[in-house]
Design a protein around this motif. Structure first.
Motif, PDB file in Angstrom:
ATOM      1  N   ILE A 209       1.008  44.694 -13.359  1.00 55.60           N
ATOM      2  CA  ILE A 209      -0.140  44.769 -14.265  1.00 55.60           C
ATOM      3  C   ILE A 209      -1.155  45.735 -13.656  1.00 55.60           C
ATOM      4  O   ILE A 209      -1.566  45.571 -12.510  1.00 55.60           O
ATOM      5  N   ASP A 210      -1.536  46.732 -14.435  1.00 59.15           N
ATOM      6  CA  ASP A 210      -2.511  47.714 -13.960  1.00 59.15           C
ATOM      7  C   ASP A 210      -3.917  47.125 -13.980  1.00 59.15           C
ATOM      8  O   ASP A 210      -4.301  46.446 -14.939  1.00 59.15           O
ATOM      9  N   ARG A 211      -4.664  47.381 -12.931  1.00 61.07           N
ATOM     10  CA  ARG A 211      -6.095  47.065 -12.834  1.00 61.07           C
ATOM     11  C   ARG A 211      -6.439  45.583 -12.992  1.00 61.07           C
ATOM     12  O   ARG A 211      -7.500  45.245 -13.517  1.00 61.07           O
TER      13      ARG A 211
ATOM     14  N   HIS B  21      -6.100  42.004 -27.401  1.00 67.75           N
ATOM     15  CA  HIS B  21      -6.887  41.255 -26.427  1.00 67.75           C
ATOM     16  C   HIS B  21      -8.158  40.747 -27.088  1.00 67.75           C
ATOM     17  O   HIS B  21      -8.744  41.443 -27.915  1.00 67.75           O
ATOM     18  N   PRO B  22      -8.597  39.539 -26.737  1.00 66.05           N
ATOM     19  CA  PRO B  22      -9.772  38.967 -27.398  1.00 66.05           C
ATOM     20  C   PRO B  22     -11.085  39.689 -27.086  1.00 66.05           C
ATOM     21  O   PRO B  22     -12.064  39.503 -27.795  1.00 66.05           O
TER      22      PRO B  22
ATOM     23  N   SER C 257      -7.902  46.447 -22.643  1.00 64.97           N
ATOM     24  CA  SER C 257      -6.504  46.574 -23.047  1.00 64.97           C
ATOM     25  C   SER C 257      -5.586  46.182 -21.893  1.00 64.97           C
ATOM     26  O   SER C 257      -6.004  46.123 -20.741  1.00 64.97           O
ATOM     27  N   LEU C 258      -4.356  45.934 -22.237  1.00 67.02           N
ATOM     28  CA  LEU C 258      -3.343  45.592 -21.256  1.00 67.02           C
ATOM     29  C   LEU C 258      -2.534  46.841 -20.951  1.00 67.02           C
ATOM     30  O   LEU C 258      -2.168  47.592 -21.854  1.00 67.02           O
ATOM     31  N   SER C 259      -2.284  47.050 -19.693  1.00 66.17           N
ATOM     32  CA  SER C 259      -1.446  48.162 -19.277  1.00 66.17           C
ATOM     33  C   SER C 259      -0.588  47.699 -18.111  1.00 66.17           C
ATOM     34  O   SER C 259      -1.055  46.950 -17.252  1.00 66.17           O
TER      35      SER C 259
ATOM     36  N   THR D   8      -3.826  56.970 -15.618  1.00 64.34           N
ATOM     37  CA  THR D   8      -5.220  57.429 -15.562  1.00 64.34           C
ATOM     38  C   THR D   8      -6.082  56.788 -16.646  1.00 64.34           C
ATOM     39  O   THR D   8      -7.259  57.086 -16.729  1.00 64.34           O
ATOM     40  N   ARG D   9      -5.524  55.920 -17.449  1.00 63.67           N
ATOM     41  CA  ARG D   9      -6.267  55.320 -18.541  1.00 63.67           C
ATOM     42  C   ARG D   9      -7.372  54.405 -18.005  1.00 63.67           C
ATOM     43  O   ARG D   9      -7.143  53.606 -17.105  1.00 63.67           O
ATOM     44  N   LEU D  10      -8.557  54.504 -18.539  1.00 65.04           N
ATOM     45  CA  LEU D  10      -9.678  53.671 -18.111  1.00 65.04           C
ATOM     46  C   LEU D  10      -9.968  52.629 -19.174  1.00 65.04           C
ATOM     47  O   LEU D  10      -9.708  52.836 -20.350  1.00 65.04           O
ATOM     48  N   PHE D  11     -10.612  51.530 -18.749  1.00 71.52           N
ATOM     49  CA  PHE D  11     -10.975  50.481 -19.700  1.00 71.52           C
ATOM     50  C   PHE D  11     -12.268  50.868 -20.399  1.00 71.52           C
ATOM     51  O   PHE D  11     -13.144  51.433 -19.863  1.00 71.52           O
TER      52      PHE D  11
END
Length: 150
Positions: free
Chosen positions: A34-36, A106-107, A112-114, A147-150
């Motif tokens: 699971i990322d981050r 996601h609530p 998001s989930l990555s 590289t995706r950020l929340f």
């Protein structure tokens, strides 16, 4: 033998599987990380982190065949053992996981989930642990490109 949070197998069960798995047969190991998760735990709390972990486990359960084993290796890492398979079948599972992760609702808006996913096929002469290391290295290679950020 099951992880209390996710209801998938735990590392103790993995030791039993490893001892009984025929390393001469065709199988694959898929590592999912699971990322981050630390970011989520630090900014939204461990209850939210647990929701992410459970959601990931549910996605994995929906993505594999009944004969495959899902093991929670640690906080944010899962291992899937796919037996009697070829690489095309493994890629279908990997792509199913990625598709379900991308579609997960996601609530909390904006969260998001990555996941990062790596796999390795069994090869004659390699031990289970060597195949796991290959899959783990492949997962970390993908994670480095994330590289995706929340």
């Amino acid at each position: 033998m099951k992880d209390q949070l996710t209801r998938v197998y735990n590392r103790q069960y993995l030791n039993l599987i490893k001892n009984n798995l025929n390393v001469q047969s065709k199988f694959a190991l898929i590592v999912v990380d699971i990322d981050r998760l630390k970011y989520i735990n630090d900014n939204f709390g461990h209850q939210m982190g647990d929701l992410i972990i459970k959601g990931t486990a549910d996605i994995l359960k929906q993505s594999v065949r009944q004969s495959d084993w899902i093991i929670r290796m640690g906080g944010d890492e899962f291992l899937i053992i796919v037996t009697d398979c070829n690489e095309a079948e493994v890629l279908k599972i990997v792509n199913r996981i990625k598709g379900k992760v991308a579609a997960w609702e996601h609530p909390i808006a904006g969260l998001s989930l990555s996941v990062s996913v790596g796999y390795a096929m069994s090869k004659r002469g390699l031990s289970f642990d060597e195949i796991f290391t290959l899959a783990d290295n492949n997962m970390y290679e993908q994670k480095r490109g994330y590289t995706r950020l929340f």
